[in-house]
Design an enzyme around this catalytic site. Structure first.
Site, PDB file in Angstrom:
ATOM      1  N   CYS A 253      53.615  -1.358  65.462  1.00 14.34           N
ATOM      2  CA  CYS A 253      54.206  -1.886  66.698  1.00 14.34           C
ATOM      3  C   CYS A 253      53.069  -1.949  67.705  1.00 14.34           C
ATOM      4  CB  CYS A 253      55.309  -0.951  67.194  1.00 14.34           C
ATOM      5  SG  CYS A 253      55.853  -1.291  68.882  1.00 14.34           S
TER       6      CYS A 253
ATOM      7  N   CYS B 206      53.893  -9.216  68.382  1.00 14.99           N
ATOM      8  CA  CYS B 206      55.020  -8.279  68.265  1.00 14.99           C
ATOM      9  C   CYS B 206      55.454  -8.264  66.806  1.00 14.99           C
ATOM     10  CB  CYS B 206      56.151  -8.771  69.168  1.00 14.99           C
ATOM     11  SG  CYS B 206      57.664  -7.800  69.052  1.00 14.99           S
TER      12      CYS B 206
END
Ligand code: DGL
Length: 277
Positions: free
Chosen positions: A197, A87
């Protein structure tokens, strides 16, 4: 990606047959897990999707750090040998704190500025990421370090993580959001787009349809898997077993919709355990 030498010596109790822990705010990190499993098929993996608390990108740094710490504590209880923070947002806000607390190798993710600079011909690159990543010191430093001669257009994309969590990968409103975020970049001659992302990897085909074939799209799943392999070699932590790996999945959300998305994105029948941290 971010890899640093350990702040403290590797703990003696870490041995090569232990699993690797991977987590994300939700399903995005499955795109990284897929590459890890492909490259390192004998490594046992534990994946945590924190869908109940996603998206991280609209929250405060303290919120993200708190979630990252709780999940890392849980994974350490499962005796992991390496932690992958799959992440970008959690890496930006929490990886330093995690490295201070734990003495196992920790691999983080960050937008691939350097590779994008290397392939851009127009000298204008775009970064699609969450609000927190776009505002992060880490992205700012990466840009200063690798893109001094390149124009970097950073575009926050609120709402896209939720589209992936809902498995709305190519619906009309998902496409509208992607258009809204990419058109201004294309108008400014961006020829290279960084997916900053991990959730956006699952939107890659839809993004491709919208931006056309000429724009290069850069992601980090494969490089992270290769970096993880190097770390395992460096610390002599590669699993010597040649038995098929065990994969274990957790989600903090109990919603059926989230479990369905997870099943769909992983492509295989999986059992999803409840995570209650
Ligand atoms: N997959 C996460 C990332 O790479 C998404 C963060 C969020 O939940 O907003 O940043």
């Amino acid at each position: 990606m971010v890899v640093k030498l350990l702040n403290k010596p590797l703990t003696d109790s870490v041995v090569n047959h232990q699993p690797i822990g991977v987590f994300d705010s939700g399903m995005g990190g499955l795109s990284v897990l897929r590459e890890i499993h492909h490259l390192l098929p004998f490594e046992d993996l534990i994946y945590i999707a924190d869908s109940k608390y996603a998206p991280y990108g609209d929250q405060s740094a303290d919120y993200v750090r708190q979630r990252a710490n709780q999940i890392a504590d849980f994974l350490l209880e499962q005796q992991i040998k390496v932690l992958v923070v799959a992440c970008n947002t959690a890496t930006a806000d929490a990886v330093d704190a995690l490295r201070d607390r734990f003495n196992i190798p920790i691999v983080g993710l960050e937008p691939a500025i350097k590779p994008a600079v290397n392939v851009s011909k127009t000298g204008v690159i775009g970064v699609l990421a969450t609000q927190r990543t776009i505002e992060s010191k880490r992205l700012h430093c990466l840009t200063l370090k690798h893109a001094a001669q390149t124009k970097v257009l950073a575009q926050a994309c609120p709402g896209l993580v939720e589209k992936v969590e809902a498995n709305h990968l190519d619906r009309y409103d998902t496409k509208q959001l992607i258009k809204q975020y990419t058109q201004p970049l294309l108008q400014q001659q961006v020829d290279t787009l960084i997916l900053g992302c991990t959730h956006y990897l699952f939107l890659q085909d839809t993004i491709r349809q919208i931006v056309g074939e000429e724009v290069k799209i850069i992601e980090t799943g494969k490089p992270v898997a290769r970096q993880l392999q190097r770390i395992l070699e460096q610390y002599k932590l590669l699993n010597a077993s040649t038995h098929p790996a065990t994969l274990c999945f957790y989600n903090s959300s109990h919603l059926k919709q989230h479990h369905n998305t997870m099943q769909h994105l992983w492509h295989h029948g999986i059992d999803i355990n409840a995570l209650s941290v």
